[in-house]
Design an enzyme around this catalytic site. Sequence first.
Site, PDB file in Angstrom:
ATOM      1  N   GLY A 230       0.836  -1.208   0.000  1.00  0.00           N
ATOM      2  CA  GLY A 230       0.000   0.000   0.000  1.00  0.00           C
ATOM      3  C   GLY A 230       0.859   1.240   0.000  1.00  0.00           C
ATOM      4  O   GLY A 230       2.050   1.180  -0.308  1.00  0.00           O
ATOM      5  N   ASN A 231       0.267   2.368   0.312  1.00  0.00           N
ATOM      6  CA  ASN A 231       1.050   3.603   0.447  1.00  0.00           C
ATOM      7  C   ASN A 231       0.398   4.492   1.495  1.00  0.00           C
ATOM      8  O   ASN A 231      -0.666   4.163   2.027  1.00  0.00           O
ATOM      9  CB  ASN A 231       1.213   4.305  -0.911  1.00  0.00           C
ATOM     10  CG  ASN A 231      -0.116   4.692  -1.504  1.00  0.00           C
ATOM     11  OD1 ASN A 231      -0.841   5.500  -0.940  1.00  0.00           O
ATOM     12  ND2 ASN A 231      -0.458   4.105  -2.651  1.00  0.00           N
ATOM     13  N   HIS A 232       1.032   5.630   1.768  1.00  0.00           N
ATOM     14  CA  HIS A 232       0.604   6.456   2.904  1.00  0.00           C
ATOM     15  C   HIS A 232      -0.539   7.417   2.583  1.00  0.00           C
ATOM     16  O   HIS A 232      -0.890   8.244   3.416  1.00  0.00           O
ATOM     17  CB  HIS A 232       1.789   7.278   3.425  1.00  0.00           C
ATOM     18  CG  HIS A 232       2.853   6.445   4.059  1.00  0.00           C
ATOM     19  ND1 HIS A 232       2.615   5.678   5.169  1.00  0.00           N
ATOM     20  CD2 HIS A 232       4.146   6.234   3.725  1.00  0.00           C
ATOM     21  CE1 HIS A 232       3.722   5.042   5.506  1.00  0.00           C
ATOM     22  NE2 HIS A 232       4.670   5.359   4.636  1.00  0.00           N
TER      23      HIS A 232
END
Length: 401
Positions: free
Chosen positions: A209-211
């Site tokens: 995923g990412n932030h």
Amino acid sequence: MSIRGKHVLLGVCGSIAAYKSAHLTRLLVKAGAHVQVVMTPDATNFITPLTLATLSGNPVLVDYFDPTSGEWNNHVHLALAADAMVVAPASANTLAKFAQGLCDNLLCAIYLSAKSPVFVAPAMDLDMWQHGSTRSNMERLVSFGNHIIPPGNGELASGLSGEGRLAEPEEIVVALEAYFSLPKPLAGKKALVSAGPTREAIDPVRYIGNHSSGKMGYALAAQLIHLGADVTLVSGPTALQAPLGATVVSVTSAAEMLGACLAHFGGADITVMSAAVADFTPKTVADQKIKKGAGHQPAIELVKTTDILATLGKQKQEGQVLVGFALETDDGRASAEDKLRRKNLDFIVLNSTQDKGAGFAGDNNKITIIHRDNTVEEFDLKPKPLAAADICARIVALVNP
Ligand code: CTP
């Protein structure tokens, strides 16, 4: 446009300031609004339903069930019938219930069903207003897209003096008038906004995923709704409450986001791709959890995802506005210009992770807009809703040259 002819649902809570709701009802009726008053049970201790029913010209509703008529007051119908919901005075108790989604009375249930803008005019004693609990409830209400009509400063019923007194009824009417007089330059336009991160499954319990928090995309959706557009929000997993009025399509992976965007792009006059889409996804997804057995060092083979924005850019027709974002870890101007052309965009919004105070999870952003004619606009660091307003102003200029 004004509030003449609009259906205003006036919520009245248990607060000494409830006496002002009589004057407010009168002013709203005089301004030409149809007023339906809904009181919390406690509010009836401060002002009688008879007073507000007489002034509004409509029976006042308090309970789900009306024992006199034997009728059920349907909160969903009441909520949908309103062009605006105004809660004045809004007590600390009702604000807390709104913030948490409790619905133990008719007014709270209507709030949860509301599709119209909600205006909240708090009234309480100084210390209650300043309490951390109330502050955090107010922040939540703002994050849900509610409009706050702040309390005034002055003498309070407790004898104390400070912030907490209900805004004057005239100010509340002015706030409503201002809302309904807002220009709606995107009325009749359909907008597609993507927001948030994507998650690429590795196995049944893990993902890449990412932030991204989705805050920028949600702020854009809210602003486009304010400007009159009919907004479809394609959202990756976020903890955010969607803005009132948005049609939300929830997705998880980049592939799902691609499908949802393609399904809506053809009908969209405006598309803003603010999602942080994964560029790579595992080539295969393990159907069992990958074990960490001794000596086992798993390697995940990745393949490129489809670039959604570039795909939309290829399909773009005359008259469609397409806006992208570029997230760069350096100054990134050249790279953003390249993305603008490569993906056939009308303009690109550049964010750099180098800008202090701006970024994924935070509430602020510092953006640079690069237009097709190479003009560049740099903006100061500001709250994401204000950055969204800057972006949408450029969209309005493209839609209505
Ligand atoms: N984007 C997209 N689909 C992808 C990747 C990105 O639609 N698979 C969109 C983003 O929503 C954003 C724009 O493309 O609007 C630019 O994203 P960014 O991550 O900055 O750039 P990339 O094109 O992915 O290039 P790179 O990661 O190499 O900088």
